[in-house]
Design a protein around this motif. Structure first.
Motif, PDB file in Angstrom:
ATOM      1  N   ARG A 494     -17.024 -42.041   3.606  1.00 42.68           N
ATOM      2  CA  ARG A 494     -17.352 -41.780   5.009  1.00 42.68           C
ATOM      3  C   ARG A 494     -16.911 -40.352   5.317  1.00 42.68           C
ATOM      4  O   ARG A 494     -15.782 -39.973   4.993  1.00 42.68           O
ATOM      5  CB  ARG A 494     -16.605 -42.748   5.920  1.00 42.68           C
ATOM      6  CG  ARG A 494     -16.834 -42.390   7.372  1.00 42.68           C
ATOM      7  CD  ARG A 494     -16.276 -43.403   8.299  1.00 42.68           C
ATOM      8  NE  ARG A 494     -14.843 -43.263   8.467  1.00 42.68           N
ATOM      9  CZ  ARG A 494     -14.112 -44.086   9.228  1.00 42.68           C
ATOM     10  NH1 ARG A 494     -14.702 -45.100   9.828  1.00 42.68           N
ATOM     11  NH2 ARG A 494     -12.827 -43.914   9.360  1.00 42.68           N
ATOM     12  N   ASP A 497     -13.806 -38.513  10.040  1.00 40.34           N
ATOM     13  CA  ASP A 497     -13.863 -39.255  11.304  1.00 40.34           C
ATOM     14  C   ASP A 497     -12.580 -38.956  12.078  1.00 40.34           C
ATOM     15  O   ASP A 497     -11.697 -39.798  12.192  1.00 40.34           O
ATOM     16  CB  ASP A 497     -13.982 -40.758  10.988  1.00 40.34           C
ATOM     17  CG  ASP A 497     -14.144 -41.615  12.239  1.00 40.34           C
ATOM     18  OD1 ASP A 497     -14.485 -41.065  13.294  1.00 40.34           O
ATOM     19  OD2 ASP A 497     -13.923 -42.832  12.153  1.00 40.34           O
ATOM     20  N   ARG A 520     -15.245 -36.638  18.968  1.00 42.28           N
ATOM     21  CA  ARG A 520     -14.751 -37.523  17.917  1.00 42.28           C
ATOM     22  C   ARG A 520     -15.747 -37.570  16.787  1.00 42.28           C
ATOM     23  O   ARG A 520     -16.946 -37.418  16.993  1.00 42.28           O
ATOM     24  CB  ARG A 520     -14.655 -38.933  18.513  1.00 42.28           C
ATOM     25  CG  ARG A 520     -13.362 -39.645  18.317  1.00 42.28           C
ATOM     26  CD  ARG A 520     -13.533 -41.141  18.507  1.00 42.28           C
ATOM     27  NE  ARG A 520     -13.283 -41.806  17.237  1.00 42.28           N
ATOM     28  CZ  ARG A 520     -13.299 -43.118  17.080  1.00 42.28           C
ATOM     29  NH1 ARG A 520     -13.550 -43.915  18.072  1.00 42.28           N
ATOM     30  NH2 ARG A 520     -13.070 -43.642  15.889  1.00 42.28           N
ATOM     31  N   GLU A 592     -21.506 -48.034  15.310  1.00 41.35           N
ATOM     32  CA  GLU A 592     -20.256 -48.223  16.052  1.00 41.35           C
ATOM     33  C   GLU A 592     -20.499 -48.030  17.540  1.00 41.35           C
ATOM     34  O   GLU A 592     -19.669 -48.385  18.363  1.00 41.35           O
ATOM     35  CB  GLU A 592     -19.213 -47.197  15.591  1.00 41.35           C
ATOM     36  CG  GLU A 592     -18.948 -47.263  14.104  1.00 41.35           C
ATOM     37  CD  GLU A 592     -17.830 -46.348  13.660  1.00 41.35           C
ATOM     38  OE1 GLU A 592     -16.694 -46.822  13.577  1.00 41.35           O
ATOM     39  OE2 GLU A 592     -18.097 -45.158  13.415  1.00 41.35           O
ATOM     40  N   ASP A 616     -14.855 -50.114  16.323  1.00 41.94           N
ATOM     41  CA  ASP A 616     -15.362 -49.256  17.386  1.00 41.94           C
ATOM     42  C   ASP A 616     -16.528 -49.892  18.124  1.00 41.94           C
ATOM     43  O   ASP A 616     -16.698 -49.684  19.323  1.00 41.94           O
ATOM     44  CB  ASP A 616     -15.790 -47.896  16.809  1.00 41.94           C
ATOM     45  CG  ASP A 616     -14.592 -46.987  16.642  1.00 41.94           C
ATOM     46  OD1 ASP A 616     -13.805 -46.889  17.599  1.00 41.94           O
ATOM     47  OD2 ASP A 616     -14.423 -46.398  15.564  1.00 41.94           O
ATOM     48  N   ARG A 626      -9.419 -49.842  21.994  1.00 41.84           N
ATOM     49  CA  ARG A 626      -8.994 -50.692  20.877  1.00 41.84           C
ATOM     50  C   ARG A 626      -7.508 -50.540  20.572  1.00 41.84           C
ATOM     51  O   ARG A 626      -6.938 -51.317  19.814  1.00 41.84           O
ATOM     52  CB  ARG A 626      -9.828 -50.388  19.624  1.00 41.84           C
ATOM     53  CG  ARG A 626      -9.590 -49.011  19.048  1.00 41.84           C
ATOM     54  CD  ARG A 626     -10.591 -48.660  17.967  1.00 41.84           C
ATOM     55  NE  ARG A 626     -10.021 -48.725  16.639  1.00 41.84           N
ATOM     56  CZ  ARG A 626     -10.629 -48.256  15.558  1.00 41.84           C
ATOM     57  NH1 ARG A 626     -11.835 -47.703  15.647  1.00 41.84           N
ATOM     58  NH2 ARG A 626     -10.067 -48.341  14.389  1.00 41.84           N
TER      59      ARG A 626
END
Ligand code: PEP
Ligand code: MG
Length: 729
Positions: A494, A497, A520, A592, A616, A626
């Motif tokens: 990934r 992030d 983000r 997400e 997410d 969260r």
């Protein structure tokens, strides 16, 4: 009638003291009401507060523990206050698992009882029974109250701010990183510890030699810790103690201390005075990176003091301890891991926060408990903590320590258990079971366990643990290790992030009002294309001729997806121009953000695979942070909108023949796995800690039944109905 008068009569007689009387009441309530917790509070008119009198709680299978910790609540506090005010039995919510029963003498409220059940809700008959009992007990409780309120020496006058926690207390938090831990507490509150250093009165005059020995010892310890991090966590080998070591070596820092000592100042006082000057200088600096050095300096001075005066006077090392903290940076956790901290008790934060995820990678058991008063304890408290169930026990008795040791033994055994080769359902269908990794030790463990592949490599973790942006070469060397270790196993990288709760320390000057809705994840990468391209180049170079999967987090629009793909293509072509022969990766997007649902069919035409990041997805679908433990009742994975959203994603990707994985925490949660399989999810990716259990749950699931269950659940529009069907308490 559930209670017999004769039983009540027994309560009134032969009671040695008020506490045994209260315990008998609790015993009786336990016996009749099939509860898991009970507390009694009485009103203190003089302070207009509710004073806690006694409580008992069921702990695991071993029985009940008594808590006589005295503390006060405001008279109008929450559910208790509501019951006192209304004079009626009040329940926590629709779930009715907590019941507050007012105790009234005539019209006059004198207290409240709190009953708790873990599984079954309270019914009207329970409320009626308790009202009856409360009315019978009111008279004697009124006497007890008068006596106890007068007995200043019983400690009732203690307020929350001076809690001493000197009896056994069991508290239920939320498990954030599995594993058991037992040790004395260590409160990590650098500001407070440093303030306490300022108040120290030195018992004698120390020599310069003693101070310089303490400084040398500190340096040795820091180098040792640093070495440990490098050996055990090779991908995060950031020099976490760099600033400490640099300050120790700083000539003017050392000279200033010496010149003060020459004028007759006691060496520790000289050290403190010089440190104060530096702290002031750093704190006033415009550059946030310099400002951040204040914490490092405070930490360093405490370490030197611990070596000079002894660990008891200036405790600093969290080794073998249960660290209690309010908030932690990733670098803090790394330091704690290097010191071999036994466990962490975070008194704020959420379970899907990245601090929890990091604690899982570093195998530090962690519990989150919304109880900041724990920070106020002055002396170390023995604590047993279970990162799985979220239970903690302060001042545990021998039974609980034995139980802990049993859990510890079992969990060590589980760790070694490898997976069986194929993950199949009860009806024989193959399910892809992959693992989420954050750091290289996760990967090493996954390989030991025979995991079939890596469904999510969170590449930002090595970035988070450093003091500066890793260069392409540094990234290349980390990714190369990952590729080599993973061998033929499929692996999904990934891309970076960061943002939200994953703040890069070297970008902390960029502050946002709403970081989770801010710059983000893929947004950060697309606004910093040079950083993004550098990462892609490092990944593709490290992959060599292995075809990896590359996935973009938090895609919310088609434009983002296309721009990210373009940048991958550019990096690919650049590498070719450089004479390399990269292999084009498979490209995927994480789902997400709910906005993708509306254009999912188009997104499917642009990707090779999709992965649902439920952590997410839930957060954005329900607009619930969260990381906020206080909002955990709103962060509900089985909210019908979330479940319908997941079903829609499964249907659309199946229609487009796009491979789909679920990689958020839902993927390992027992109550959701049958639903996920039932809507057609064929791949799950979970952290190594949950691999084994997830495989077993899959093995116990029959797809026909799972489909029926999913169909039924999807038809419900309320969370309550779904809870009932899934048996969620
Ligand atoms: C998710 O959001 O579910 C996910 C897997 O990503 P992270 O937890 O790293 O945000
Ligand atoms: Mg995510």
């Amino acid at each position: 009638m559930l209670f017999e008068f004769s039983e009540l009569d027994w309560l009134f007689h032969d009671t040695e003291d008020i506490e045994s009387f209260l315990n008998r009441i609790i015993d009786l309530i336990y016996k009749h009401m099939k509860i898991t917790g009970c507390s009694i509070y009485l009103i203190d008119e003089s302070s207009d507060q509710l004073v806690f009198m006694a409580s008992e709680q069921t702990v695991g299978e071993t029985g009940r523990t008594l808590d006589r910790q005295k503390h006060h609540l405001k008279r109008d506090d929450g559910l208790y206050g509501k019951a006192v005010e209304s004079g009626k039995v009040e329940f926590d919510s629709r779930k009715r698992r907590i019941m507050a029963v007012p105790i009234n003498r005539g019209q006059m409220p004198i207290g409240v009882m709190r009953l708790e059940r873990r599984r079954r809700p309270f019914k009207h008959i329970d409320a009626a029974t308790m009202r009856f009992l409360a009315s019978q007990l009111a008279n004697i409780l009124e006497n007890a109250r008068t006596f106890m309120m007068d007995a200043k020496n019983t400690g009732i006058e203690q307020t929350y701010s001076s809690l001493e926690f000197n009896t056994q207390i069991t508290l239920q938090g939320t498990g954030a990183s599995p594993g058991p831990a037992y040790g004395n507490s260590f409160t990590l509150d650098r500001k407070r510890s440093f303030t306490e250093l300022r108040r120290l009165r030195f018992e004698r005059v120390y020599t310069y030699l003693e101070l310089s020995k303490a400084i040398d010892k500190t340096e040795e310890q820091l180098l040792e810790l640093q070495k440990g991090v490098e050996e055990n966590l090779s991908d995060s080998a950031s020099l976490i103690f760099t600033s400490h070591l640099l300050i120790l070596k700083d000539k003017s820092f050392n000279n200033e201390i010496k010149s003060r000592i020459i004028t007759g100042i006691n060496p520790p006082a000289a050290l403190l005075a010089v440190a104060e000057n530096y702290i002031k200088l750093f704190a006033e600096n415009e550059n946030p990176v310099v400002r951040e050095k204040v914490e490092d300096l405070e930490d360093l001075i405490q370490r030197i003091f611990a070596n000079l005066l002894g660990d008891d006077i200036a405790p600093v090392n969290a080794g073998g301890r249960i660290v209690i903290a309010k908030s932690l940076y990733p670098s803090d956790i790394l330091m704690l891991a290097s010191e071999r901290t036994a466990g962490i008790l975070l008194v704020s934060g959420g379970v899907t926060s990245h601090i929890s995820i990091l604690a899982q990678s570093l195998k530090i058991p962690m519990v989150i408990l919304d109880f900041t008063d724990l920070l106020k304890t002055d002396k170390p408290l023995p604590i047993v903590l279970d990162g799985e169930s979220g239970r903690i026990c302060i001042n545990p008795n021998q039974d609980i320590v034995d139980e802990f040791q049993e859990i510890a033994k079992r969990s060590r055994k589980n760790e070694r258990q490898p997976l069986i080769e194929e993950t199949v359902t009860k009806c024989g269908k193959k399910i892809g079971l992959y693992t989420n990794i954050n750091l290289i030790p996760d990967l090493e463990e996954a390989i030991k366990m025979n995991a079939e592949g890596i469904g999510l490599y969170r590449t930002e973790f090595p970035f988070l643990l450093r003091n500066s942006l890793p260069t392409e070469e540094e990234q290349y060397s980390i990714y190369k290790q990952v590729i080599e270790l993973s061998g033929n196993r499929p692996i999904t990288f990934r891309t970076l992030d960061v943002g939200g709760d994953k703040v890069l320390s070297y970008y902390r000057d960029y502050s946002e009002e709403n970081p989770f809705l801010g710059l983000r994840s893929i947004r950060f990468s697309l606004q910093n294309p040079a950083i993004f391209r550098q990462q892609i180049r490092a990944i593709l170079r490290a992959a060599g001729n292995k075809r990896i999967k590359l996935m973009f987090p938090m895609i919310s629009t088609m434009e983002e997806l296309r721009t990210a793909k373009d940048l991958v293509l550019q990096s690919f072509e650049e590498l070719q121009e450089d004479g390399e022969s990269p292999v084009m990766p498979e490209i995927g997007a994480m789902i997400e953000i709910p906005s993708l649902l509306a254009i999912l069919d188009h997104i499917c035409e642009e990707v090779d695979f999709l992965s649902i990041g439920t952590n997410d997805f839930i957060q954005y679908m329900l607009a619930v942070d969260r990381n906020n433990e206080k909002l955990k009742d709103y962060y509900i994975p089985h909210n019908p909108s979330v479940l319908r959203g997941l079903k829609m994603i499964a249907d659309v990707s199946a229609a487009h023949n796009i491979e789909l994985t679920v990689c958020g925490e839902m993927a390992h949660q027992r109550e959701y796995i049958p639903f996920l399989l039932g809507i057609g999810i064929k791949n799950l990716s979970v952290s190594t800690a949950f691999l084994h259990e997830t495989q077993q749950i899959i093995a116990g699931t029959h797809l026909d039944e799972a489909r029926d269950l999913a169909d039924e659940i999807i038809s419900y529009s309320s969370t309550y109905e779904i809870e009932r069907r899934l048996g969620i308490q």
